[in-house]
Design a protein around this motif. Sequence first.
Motif, PDB file in Angstrom:
ATOM      1  N   VAL A 184       0.837  -1.204   0.000  1.00 11.70           N
ATOM      2  CA  VAL A 184       0.000   0.000   0.000  1.00 11.70           C
ATOM      3  C   VAL A 184       0.871   1.254   0.000  1.00 11.70           C
ATOM      4  CG1 VAL A 184      -1.634   1.350   1.379  1.00 11.70           C
ATOM      5  CG2 VAL A 184      -2.003  -1.101   1.072  1.00 11.70           C
ATOM      6  N   THR A 185       2.024   1.171   0.661  1.00 12.89           N
ATOM      7  CA  THR A 185       2.947   2.301   0.698  1.00 12.89           C
ATOM      8  C   THR A 185       3.484   2.637  -0.680  1.00 12.89           C
ATOM      9  OG1 THR A 185       3.573   1.793   2.972  1.00 12.89           O
ATOM     10  CG2 THR A 185       5.100   3.137   1.720  1.00 12.89           C
ATOM     11  N   GLY A 186       3.508   1.635  -1.562  1.00 13.17           N
ATOM     12  CA  GLY A 186       3.941   1.883  -2.929  1.00 13.17           C
ATOM     13  C   GLY A 186       5.276   1.286  -3.314  1.00 13.17           C
ATOM     14  N   VAL A 187       5.731   0.255  -2.575  1.00 15.13           N
ATOM     15  CA  VAL A 187       7.005  -0.364  -2.933  1.00 15.13           C
ATOM     16  C   VAL A 187       6.879  -1.080  -4.279  1.00 15.13           C
ATOM     17  CG1 VAL A 187       7.697  -0.696  -0.531  1.00 15.13           C
ATOM     18  CG2 VAL A 187       6.465  -2.523  -1.718  1.00 15.13           C
ATOM     19  N   ASN A 188       8.014  -1.341  -4.900  1.00 10.92           N
ATOM     20  CA  ASN A 188       8.037  -2.039  -6.190  1.00 10.92           C
ATOM     21  C   ASN A 188       7.760  -3.518  -5.972  1.00 10.92           C
ATOM     22  OD1 ASN A 188       8.695  -3.260  -8.665  1.00 10.92           O
ATOM     23  ND2 ASN A 188      10.252  -1.723  -9.105  1.00 10.92           N
ATOM     24  N   VAL A 189       6.636  -3.992  -6.471  1.00  7.94           N
ATOM     25  CA  VAL A 189       6.209  -5.360  -6.229  1.00  7.94           C
ATOM     26  C   VAL A 189       7.101  -6.380  -6.913  1.00  7.94           C
ATOM     27  CG1 VAL A 189       4.626  -5.517  -8.201  1.00  7.94           C
ATOM     28  CG2 VAL A 189       4.124  -6.815  -6.121  1.00  7.94           C
ATOM     29  N   GLN A 190       7.902  -5.948  -7.882  1.00  3.33           N
ATOM     30  CA  GLN A 190       8.759  -6.870  -8.623  1.00  3.33           C
ATOM     31  C   GLN A 190      10.171  -6.976  -8.045  1.00  3.33           C
ATOM     32  OE1 GLN A 190       6.016  -8.344 -10.414  1.00  3.33           O
ATOM     33  NE2 GLN A 190       7.874  -8.901 -11.514  1.00  3.33           N
ATOM     34  N   CYS A 191      10.544  -6.048  -7.175  1.00  5.46           N
ATOM     35  CA  CYS A 191      11.906  -6.058  -6.624  1.00  5.46           C
ATOM     36  C   CYS A 191      12.014  -7.042  -5.470  1.00  5.46           C
ATOM     37  CB  CYS A 191      12.298  -4.660  -6.144  1.00  5.46           C
ATOM     38  SG  CYS A 191      12.653  -3.519  -7.485  1.00  5.46           S
ATOM     39  N   THR A 212      11.710 -12.808  -7.441  1.00  3.64           N
ATOM     40  CA  THR A 212      10.768 -11.770  -7.048  1.00  3.64           C
ATOM     41  C   THR A 212      10.086 -12.123  -5.729  1.00  3.64           C
ATOM     42  OG1 THR A 212       8.864 -12.757  -8.166  1.00  3.64           O
ATOM     43  CG2 THR A 212      10.305 -11.327  -9.499  1.00  3.64           C
ATOM     44  N   PRO A 213       9.410 -11.144  -5.099  1.00  8.89           N
ATOM     45  CA  PRO A 213       8.629 -11.446  -3.905  1.00  8.89           C
ATOM     46  C   PRO A 213       7.591 -12.549  -4.163  1.00  8.89           C
ATOM     47  CG  PRO A 213       8.935  -9.087  -4.073  1.00  8.89           C
ATOM     48  CD  PRO A 213       9.475  -9.680  -5.352  1.00  8.89           C
ATOM     49  N   LEU A 214       7.051 -12.603  -5.380  1.00  9.82           N
ATOM     50  CA  LEU A 214       6.070 -13.636  -5.708  1.00  9.82           C
ATOM     51  C   LEU A 214       6.721 -15.026  -5.682  1.00  9.82           C
ATOM     52  CD1 LEU A 214       3.098 -13.964  -6.466  1.00  9.82           C
ATOM     53  CD2 LEU A 214       3.747 -13.834  -8.875  1.00  9.82           C
ATOM     54  N   HIS A 215       7.940 -15.122  -6.162  1.00 12.38           N
ATOM     55  CA  HIS A 215       8.671 -16.387  -6.064  1.00 12.38           C
ATOM     56  C   HIS A 215       8.803 -16.815  -4.600  1.00 12.38           C
ATOM     57  CE1 HIS A 215      10.266 -15.422 -10.196  1.00 12.38           C
ATOM     58  NE2 HIS A 215      10.166 -16.725 -10.316  1.00 12.38           N
ATOM     59  N   GLY A 250      -0.186  -6.137  -8.726  1.00 12.24           N
ATOM     60  CA  GLY A 250       0.465  -6.128 -10.026  1.00 12.24           C
ATOM     61  C   GLY A 250       1.668  -7.030 -10.204  1.00 12.24           C
ATOM     62  N   ALA A 251       1.883  -7.991  -9.296  1.00 11.87           N
ATOM     63  CA  ALA A 251       3.014  -8.907  -9.452  1.00 11.87           C
ATOM     64  C   ALA A 251       2.855  -9.725 -10.737  1.00 11.87           C
ATOM     65  CB  ALA A 251       3.105  -9.837  -8.245  1.00 11.87           C
ATOM     66  N   ASP A 252       3.949  -9.920 -11.452  1.00 13.87           N
ATOM     67  CA  ASP A 252       3.944 -10.634 -12.727  1.00 13.87           C
ATOM     68  C   ASP A 252       4.324 -12.100 -12.503  1.00 13.87           C
ATOM     69  OD1 ASP A 252       4.158 -11.554 -15.295  1.00 13.87           O
ATOM     70  OD2 ASP A 252       5.634 -10.079 -15.964  1.00 13.87           O
ATOM     71  N   GLY A 253       3.348 -12.964 -12.676  1.00 14.40           N
ATOM     72  CA  GLY A 253       3.581 -14.390 -12.478  1.00 14.40           C
ATOM     73  C   GLY A 253       4.384 -15.039 -13.580  1.00 14.40           C
ATOM     74  N   ALA A 270      -5.028 -17.217 -12.572  1.00 15.70           N
ATOM     75  CA  ALA A 270      -5.315 -15.800 -12.279  1.00 15.70           C
ATOM     76  C   ALA A 270      -5.934 -15.124 -13.497  1.00 15.70           C
ATOM     77  CB  ALA A 270      -4.026 -15.091 -11.882  1.00 15.70           C
ATOM     78  N   ASP A 271      -6.974 -14.339 -13.247  1.00 19.47           N
ATOM     79  CA  ASP A 271      -7.658 -13.634 -14.340  1.00 19.47           C
ATOM     80  C   ASP A 271      -6.730 -12.591 -14.957  1.00 19.47           C
ATOM     81  OD1 ASP A 271     -10.020 -15.022 -13.892  1.00 19.47           O
ATOM     82  OD2 ASP A 271     -10.711 -13.558 -12.398  1.00 19.47           O
ATOM     83  N   PRO A 272      -6.904 -12.303 -16.235  1.00 22.63           N
ATOM     84  CA  PRO A 272      -6.127 -11.227 -16.875  1.00 22.63           C
ATOM     85  C   PRO A 272      -6.380  -9.901 -16.155  1.00 22.63           C
ATOM     86  CG  PRO A 272      -7.278 -12.548 -18.517  1.00 22.63           C
ATOM     87  CD  PRO A 272      -7.818 -12.968 -17.184  1.00 22.63           C
ATOM     88  N   VAL A 273      -5.381  -9.076 -16.106  1.00 31.46           N
ATOM     89  CA  VAL A 273      -5.516  -7.792 -15.406  1.00 31.46           C
ATOM     90  C   VAL A 273      -6.476  -6.892 -16.175  1.00 31.46           C
ATOM     91  CG1 VAL A 273      -4.289  -5.781 -14.530  1.00 31.46           C
ATOM     92  CG2 VAL A 273      -3.164  -8.015 -14.553  1.00 31.46           C
TER      93      VAL A 273
END
Length: 293
Positions: free
Chosen positions: A189-196, A202-205, A223-226, A252-255
Amino acid sequence: MAAIQPEVCIQKNWWEQQFNVYGGQVCNAFMAGSWADRTPLHEAALQGRLLPLKRLLSQGFHVDVVTLDGITPLHEACLGGHLTCAKLLLEHGANAEAVSVDGVTPLFSACCSGNSSLVSLILNRSSILHPAHLLRSPLHEAAKRGHTDCVELLISHGVDADMELAEVGTPLYCACENRSTECVQRLLVTGVNVQCGRGLDTPLHAAARVGGFKVVELLLEHGADGNCRNSEGKKAADLASNDSIRKLLLTADPVSLVQLCRLCVRRSLGIKRINRIKALYLPESIYTYLLYQ
């Protein structure tokens, strides 16, 4: 040779439990080598014993007496989360910017304790938000331990929330690895880069690997890219620790267009300007949507 007192053994074991940081290693500043020169002032500060602390200071103990590894009584008080003891030490001139040989600062110790009032106190007395060599980052430690209030305080004081350290990645990556759901949400929510994350990982990994279903949901929502592949060429779904996470990632549904617009606006503003969204002439519902409220 004098026998080791039981209370010293107990304190040593407690420290080893508290500082099992970054890959399961206890940093040198808190290992057995530094115990021989610990003073009663260190012990009183660690245990939060205010009256003995006052008495020792009045008897002439130097407020910044250090161990062989550079640990001060203020480090100890902060580690224990003892606000009143820390205040007393600071009133007697304790150095809020003291750095141990392993890069531990009072601020880092305060973030370990999770006492946000104590973190605020140290932030107001210190200009060093993290040591220059970045061995021990207070923000990463707070994120790893799930101390959300401490994370928000550090970011509000200008700490780089996307700072990536070679060994541990970004604060978001640390929070994902440790399934600190609330902390992940606040960082996003603060706005950090979701991919870093950490290198190509990535954080998603990280979230998929450790089984953080709710964390994976949050990352995807922000907005994380799977489809990103790590250094081993694997997507997050390839690392999923259970079928529910794997299914979530694969189905996951398309954005949507409206979500793409939200992500674009947030990326354009960045962390430092994200809260200025309300300065725009937009309906309240748009503010709420953009800020994930």
